[in-house]
Write an enzyme that holds these catalytic residues in place. Structure first.
Site, PDB file in Angstrom:
ATOM      1  N   VAL A 119       0.905  -1.154   0.000  1.00 30.55           N
ATOM      2  CA  VAL A 119       0.000   0.000   0.000  1.00 30.55           C
ATOM      3  C   VAL A 119       0.945   1.206   0.000  1.00 30.55           C
ATOM      4  CG1 VAL A 119      -1.772   1.269   1.278  1.00 30.55           C
ATOM      5  CG2 VAL A 119      -1.846  -1.238   1.187  1.00 30.55           C
ATOM      6  N   PRO A 120       1.148   1.816  -1.164  1.00 34.56           N
ATOM      7  CA  PRO A 120       2.282   2.727  -1.378  1.00 34.56           C
ATOM      8  C   PRO A 120       2.165   4.116  -0.744  1.00 34.56           C
ATOM      9  CG  PRO A 120       0.960   2.623  -3.350  1.00 34.56           C
ATOM     10  CD  PRO A 120       0.362   1.633  -2.381  1.00 34.56           C
ATOM     11  N   CYS A 121       2.246   4.158   0.580  1.00 33.81           N
ATOM     12  CA  CYS A 121       2.193   5.436   1.288  1.00 33.81           C
ATOM     13  C   CYS A 121       3.423   6.296   0.976  1.00 33.81           C
ATOM     14  CB  CYS A 121       2.046   5.220   2.789  1.00 33.81           C
ATOM     15  SG  CYS A 121       3.305   4.172   3.522  1.00 33.81           S
ATOM     16  N   HIS A 122       4.488   5.666   0.474  1.00 37.09           N
ATOM     17  CA  HIS A 122       5.692   6.430   0.123  1.00 37.09           C
ATOM     18  C   HIS A 122       5.462   7.356  -1.063  1.00 37.09           C
ATOM     19  CE1 HIS A 122       5.890   2.734  -2.318  1.00 37.09           C
ATOM     20  NE2 HIS A 122       6.526   3.472  -3.224  1.00 37.09           N
TER      21      HIS A 122
END
Length: 157
Positions: A119-122
């Site tokens: 889950v690409p919070c970056h």
């Protein structure tokens, strides 16, 4: 709940989950012993993460089971829509969720994301393009964004 530890370019990564899905993927800031035998329910996740780091995977196809509030789950679902190699600001994310005033709540939910990379919070940055707020450390956020960038920096030396 099963766990395993794998090596990644950003450090030892812990994967947790069961037959209901992957519950968390977190980077550890300590040296831990890598798991010899990965539990069957975690093997696909470990494999897909390695493919991501090798540049062979741009999206994940895993059954996910993160534990969070209804609002956090909404934010995490929205994060999964951000395309590989792209970024959005916290403000844009708040607008996509329908409440521009929820920017702090969105940032807080983003910071509590238990599924590092998957889950690409970056991919969420400040409105001015700055790298802010990453639980794994800004150096890792920068590495991940550069890893996903279609424009590779070449070293001059």
């Amino acid at each position: 709940m099963k766990d395993c530890l794998i090596n990644t370019p950003l450090g030892v990564t812990k994967i947790s989950g069961d037959e209901n899905g992957i519950a968390s993927v977190t980077i550890l800031n300590a040296n831990e012993t890598i798991t010899d035998i990965i539990p069957e329910v975690l093997q696909d996740c470990a494999c897909q993460l390695q493919e991501y780091f090798q540049g062979k995977r741009k999206s994940f196809s895993l059954k996910l089971n993160p534990k969070g509030t209804e609002f956090q789950n909404r934010v995490w679902a929205e994060l999964q829509i951000i395309p590989f190699g792209k970024t959005v600001s916290y403000l844009e994310l708040s607008k996509q969720l329908g409440d521009v005033k929820a920017i702090r709540a969105v940032a807080n939910a983003n910071g509590k994301n238990p599924l590092w990379i998957i889950v690409p919070c970056h991919r969420v940055i400040g409105s001015d393009g700055s790298l802010i707020g990453y639980a794994g450390g800004l150096h890792r956020k920068q590495w991940l964004l550069e890893h996903e960038s279609p424009y590779k920096q070449q070293s001059l030396f």
